[in-house]
Design a protein around this motif. Structure first.
Motif, mmCIF file in Angstrom:
data_model
loop_
_atom_site.group_PDB
_atom_site.id
_atom_site.type_symbol
_atom_site.label_atom_id
_atom_site.label_comp_id
_atom_site.label_asym_id
_atom_site.label_seq_id
_atom_site.Cartn_x
_atom_site.Cartn_y
_atom_site.Cartn_z
ATOM 1 N N LYS A 193 84.569 3.665 -18.293
ATOM 2 C CA LYS A 193 83.953 3.019 -16.551
ATOM 3 C C LYS A 193 85.265 2.094 -15.382
ATOM 4 O O LYS A 193 84.930 1.732 -15.033
ATOM 5 C CB LYS A 193 82.972 2.297 -17.620
ATOM 6 C CG LYS A 193 81.949 2.824 -17.809
ATOM 7 C CD LYS A 193 81.071 1.381 -18.361
ATOM 8 C CE LYS A 193 79.476 2.006 -18.909
ATOM 9 N NZ LYS A 193 78.704 1.449 -19.070
ATOM 10 N N LYS B 284 88.402 3.139 -15.499
ATOM 11 C CA LYS B 284 89.162 3.759 -14.924
ATOM 12 C C LYS B 284 88.709 4.221 -13.836
ATOM 13 O O LYS B 284 89.057 3.885 -12.554
ATOM 14 C CB LYS B 284 89.329 5.165 -15.727
ATOM 15 C CG LYS B 284 90.709 5.711 -15.074
ATOM 16 C CD LYS B 284 91.154 7.376 -15.549
ATOM 17 C CE LYS B 284 92.022 8.376 -14.957
ATOM 18 N NZ LYS B 284 92.674 9.406 -15.403
ATOM 19 N N THR B 285 87.270 3.996 -13.663
ATOM 20 C CA THR B 285 85.876 5.025 -12.266
ATOM 21 C C THR B 285 86.380 4.063 -11.758
ATOM 22 O O THR B 285 86.344 4.213 -10.192
ATOM 23 C CB THR B 285 84.749 5.740 -13.042
ATOM 24 O OG1 THR B 285 84.778 6.608 -14.051
ATOM 25 C CG2 THR B 285 84.030 5.936 -11.628
ATOM 26 N N LEU B 286 86.052 2.334 -12.159
ATOM 27 C CA LEU B 286 85.636 1.225 -10.723
ATOM 28 C C LEU B 286 87.478 0.749 -10.429
ATOM 29 O O LEU B 286 87.349 1.062 -9.567
ATOM 30 C CB LEU B 286 85.434 0.561 -12.277
ATOM 31 C CG LEU B 286 84.533 -1.139 -10.900
ATOM 32 C CD1 LEU B 286 83.971 -0.515 -9.986
ATOM 33 C CD2 LEU B 286 84.518 -2.011 -11.909
ATOM 34 N N ARG B 287 88.187 1.061 -11.295
ATOM 35 C CA ARG B 287 89.697 0.680 -10.725
ATOM 36 C C ARG B 287 89.996 2.046 -9.626
ATOM 37 O O ARG B 287 90.634 1.394 -8.458
ATOM 38 C CB ARG B 287 91.268 0.972 -12.283
ATOM 39 C CG ARG B 287 92.220 0.840 -11.114
ATOM 40 C CD ARG B 287 93.410 0.993 -12.739
ATOM 41 N NE ARG B 287 93.138 1.825 -13.268
ATOM 42 C CZ ARG B 287 94.036 3.085 -12.795
ATOM 43 N NH1 ARG B 287 94.205 3.654 -11.631
ATOM 44 N NH2 ARG B 287 93.529 4.753 -13.819
ATOM 45 N N THR B 288 89.738 3.128 -10.025
ATOM 46 C CA THR B 288 90.518 4.743 -9.104
ATOM 47 C C THR B 288 89.264 3.645 -7.889
ATOM 48 O O THR B 288 89.475 3.868 -6.458
ATOM 49 C CB THR B 288 90.693 5.318 -9.236
ATOM 50 O OG1 THR B 288 89.347 5.336 -10.044
ATOM 51 C CG2 THR B 288 91.202 5.323 -10.551
ATOM 52 N N SER B 289 88.421 3.539 -7.894
ATOM 53 C CA SER B 289 87.095 3.011 -6.099
ATOM 54 C C SER B 289 87.693 2.312 -5.435
ATOM 55 O O SER B 289 87.849 2.846 -4.304
ATOM 56 C CB SER B 289 85.520 3.536 -6.844
ATOM 57 O OG SER B 289 85.437 2.114 -7.916
ATOM 58 N N LYS B 290 87.941 1.644 -6.330
ATOM 59 C CA LYS B 290 88.805 -0.198 -5.547
ATOM 60 C C LYS B 290 90.291 1.040 -5.070
ATOM 61 O O LYS B 290 91.354 0.136 -4.755
ATOM 62 C CB LYS B 290 89.359 -0.555 -6.479
ATOM 63 C CG LYS B 290 87.707 -1.357 -6.890
ATOM 64 C CD LYS B 290 86.742 -3.006 -6.408
ATOM 65 C CE LYS B 290 85.775 -2.647 -7.248
ATOM 66 N NZ LYS B 290 84.953 -3.457 -5.703
ATOM 67 N N ASN B 291 90.377 2.141 -4.780
ATOM 68 C CA ASN B 291 91.838 2.217 -5.087
ATOM 69 C C ASN B 291 93.473 1.867 -6.251
ATOM 70 O O ASN B 291 94.397 1.255 -5.176
ATOM 71 C CB ASN B 291 92.422 2.138 -3.766
ATOM 72 C CG ASN B 291 91.533 3.083 -2.436
ATOM 73 O OD1 ASN B 291 91.613 4.506 -3.333
ATOM 74 N ND2 ASN B 291 90.659 2.506 -1.317
#
Length: 185
Positions: A8, A10-17
């Protein structure tokens, strides 16, 4: 260690670039720690997760799952909701999902110290039964006109039609578990 939590984050971090370095700088956490957290190799304190949640602009609850199995709901301690504040000395926390718990209502109740111990505590009655278990502090229980002091580990089960009430006449917090039938907070 929680791989689901790491996914969760990592997914959120990468979605925020955000790179690991970006998140590290914004949270004051090391890149290595965040990497281990995302891979499920370490755990995090609530305060750390709260810090990450603020930076990633989500509510802390985003990181926690609600597990269901056979229509039973697990309520995590961080999910307990205040369902009633009375007098304002009594704070009720629901310990069950209202939709799934129809026959009884379990609650954790925090009783703040009564400021004016000379104030009369009036017994009242309601339908159903009531079970009380003292977790912490000294609970003063009134059954009709009779006063009882209950200590941690003490419990009481009554027909709620019997006039009763309880309060905290000490200077410390009292915590009780109460289970009521036919009475919702």
């Amino acid at each position: 260690m929680d791989k689901e939590l790491g996914i969760k984050i990592k997914t959120l971090r990468t979605s925020k670039n955000f790179t690991l370095k970006d998140l590290s700088e914004k949270t004051n956490l090391s890149i290595g720690y965040i990497s281990q957290l995302e891979r499920g190799l370490t755990s995090a304190a609530i305060s750390t997760l709260n810090n990450i949640a603020k930076v990633l602009e989500v509510d802390l609850s985003y990181f926690f799952s609600v597990y269901k199995e056979d229509n039973k709901r697990i309520i995590r301690s961080y999910e307990q909701k205040v369902t009633l504040v009375r007098d304002p000395l009594y704070i009720y926390y629901s310990l069950a999902n209202r939709g799934e718990c129809k026959d009884f209502t379990p609650a954790l109740v925090n009783l703040l110290p009564t400021i004016d111990a000379s104030e009369e505590t009036l017994p009242y009655s309601h339908d159903g039964e009531e079970f009380i278990y003292v977790l912490e502090g000294i609970l003063t229980l009134f059954i009709g006109d009779v006063r009882h002091d209950l200590y941690p580990g003490d419990s009481y089960h009554i027909s709620s039609n019997t006039p009763h009430n309880w309060c905290n006449y000490t200077s410390k917090l009292v915590k009780i578990l109460t289970i009521n039938s036919k009475y919702n907070f």
